[in-house]
Design a protein around this motif. Structure first.
Motif, short mmCIF file in Angstrom:
data_model
loop_
_atom_site.label_atom_id
_atom_site.label_comp_id
_atom_site.label_asym_id
_atom_site.label_seq_id
_atom_site.Cartn_x
_atom_site.Cartn_y
_atom_site.Cartn_z
N ARG B 26 0.84 -1.20 0.00
CA ARG B 26 0.00 0.00 0.00
C ARG B 26 0.88 1.26 0.00
N GLU B 29 2.12 1.86 -3.38
CA GLU B 29 1.12 2.51 -4.25
C GLU B 29 1.07 4.01 -3.97
N GLU B 30 1.15 4.39 -2.69
CA GLU B 30 1.14 5.81 -2.34
C GLU B 30 2.39 6.51 -2.90
N LYS B 32 4.03 5.64 -5.55
CA LYS B 32 3.81 5.82 -6.99
C LYS B 32 2.95 7.05 -7.24
N ALA B 33 1.91 7.22 -6.42
CA ALA B 33 1.03 8.38 -6.58
C ALA B 33 1.82 9.68 -6.35
N THR B 38 2.88 5.95 -13.35
CA THR B 38 1.65 5.32 -13.84
C THR B 38 1.95 4.04 -14.63
N GLU B 39 0.87 3.38 -15.07
CA GLU B 39 1.04 2.17 -15.90
C GLU B 39 1.72 2.51 -17.22
N ASP B 110 7.10 -5.36 -7.03
CA ASP B 110 6.34 -6.17 -6.09
C ASP B 110 7.12 -6.37 -4.80
#
Lengths: 201, 201
Positions: B26, B29-30, B32-33, B38-39, B110
Motif C-alpha cells: 500500500r 502505491e502511495e 507511486k502516486a 503510472t502504468e 512487487d
C-alpha cells in the motif's frame, strides 16, 4: 532580489530567524560535483528565473489544484488532522512556495542559501512543521513523499519554461539545471531527517 | 528475466539472502502516486529495458570511467581506505550495477522488488557496505552523494535511450519513466539511513 511579494509571511531568508545549516561550503562544492552542477547550470537557472518571474502564482496554483489535490497522501499535509482546509496556512505557504521557485533560480548558492535549505527542511520535518504558521496539521511530511513528489514538480514545470518562446535546446538546459538544483536541495533537506546518533549524511 | 550474466556475485534478487523491506504494498502505491508513476511509465520502462539490454556494460563503463572517476568524493567509495583500486569489488559491483539497470526497467515492482531495494540501500549504508564482497573501503556512501549522483546518471543515460532509433517523443517518455523510478527507489533507500528512534520516512 526578485520577490513575489514585498512581505511574505514566515519567509525568513537571509535573517537570523532562518536558523543555521551545519553544511560547509566545501561540502556544498562536493555536492555540486556529485550532481554535476556547473556554472553553466547557474547561468541557465538565471534564465529560468526570468522565465518563471511572472508565472510563479500560476505554477503553484497548478501544483496545488491539479496535482496535490488529487494525491490524498500529499494533500493531508496542508490540512487539519480532521482533513479540513486551512486557508491561511495555504495562502502563506503558497507565497513561500512561489518565492522558492525564484530563490532556486536566482539566489546565489552561499551561506544564506544553505541556512534557508535547512530551514525549509526543518519545516517539513517534525522539528518545525506547523510552527511557522501556528497551525494544526500532520506532524511532518514523510521524507519519501518529499522525495517522490519532486518528480511531478519537475515534470509539470517544464511547459512553463517554454512560455517565453525559448528554443527547445535552451528549454532543455534550463530544465536540466532546475532538476539538478532540486535534487541538490533534497540532498540537503534529508539531513534534517537524520539523527546525530547515526549521521551518514 | 533478462540477466547480464548467468551468475552475478552477490546478486540475491528474489532470494531469502536479500533481506526484507518493511514497506507495505500500500505504501508503494502511495509512493507511486506521489511520484506520478503510472502504468504508462511501466510500459515505457519495458521499452527502455529492451533498448538498454545490450548496452548495460557500456553504460556502467561510461559512469565509472567518465564520471565517477572524476569526482573524488564519489570515487573513494569503491576504493580502499588508502585510495587503492579494488578490482574484484569493481568487477562484481559493476555487474550488479548493470543488472540494476535492467531490474529498474523489467522487474515487476512487487514484494521481491521492495526487498531488493532495501538490500541495495543497506549495502550503501554502514549496515552492510563492503560485506557482500568482503572488502575494505569507506564505511558508507553518504546519503547526499547517493541522492545527488542520480542526476548525473539520469542525464547521461539519455543518449543510450536513443540508440535504437526511437522517435524523440518515445525517448522522452522512456526517460521520464526512468527518472521517476530512480526517484522512487531513492525514496525507498533513504529509509535505511533513518533510525527507528526517529522514523519520519
Amino acid at each position: 532580489m526578485t520577490m513575489v511579494r514585498e512581505e511574505i509571511p514566515g519567509y525568513s531568508y537571509g535573517t537570523s530567524a532562518a536558523g543555521h545549516s551545519s553544511v560547509t561550503l566545501r561540502e556544498l562544492e562536493e555536492l555540486k560535483a556529485s550532481a554535476g552542477f556547473t556554472e553553466e547550470d547557474e547561468k541557465y537557472l538565471r534564465l529560468a528565473g526570468q522565465v518563471f518571474a511572472d508565472q510563479t502564482a500560476a505554477i503553484v496554483r497548478y501544483w496545488r489544484n491539479e496535482i496535490i489535490a488529487h494525491i490524498p497522501n500529499v494533500t493531508r499535509h496542508s490540512r487539519s488532522p480532521e482533513a479540513e482546509p486551512i486557508p491561511n496556512y495555504l495562502a502563506a505557504s503558497n507565497l513561500r512556495f512561489e518565492q522558492w521557485i525564484l530563490d532556486t533560480c536566482l539566489r546565489p548558492y552561499d551561506r544564506d542559501w544553505l541556512d534557508y535549505q535547512q530551514e525549509i527542511a526543518l519545516r517539513h520535518s517534525s522539528v518545525e512543521k506547523n510552527r511557522t504558521d501556528g497551525v494544526r496539521s500532520t506532524n511532518y511530511v514523510p521524507l519519501r513523499d518529499a522525495l517522490a513528489f519532486t518528480t511531478l514538480m519537475n515534470e509539470t514545470i517544464k511547459p512553463y519554461l517554454r512560455a517565453k518562446g525559448d528554443d527547445e535546446d535552451t528549454v532543455e538546459r534550463m530544465h536540466q539545471a532546475w532538476c539538478k538544483s532540486v535534487q541538490m536541495q533534497l540532498a540537503l533537506w534529508v539531513r534534517a531527517y537524520l539523527t546525530p546518533a547515526r549521521d551518514e549524511w
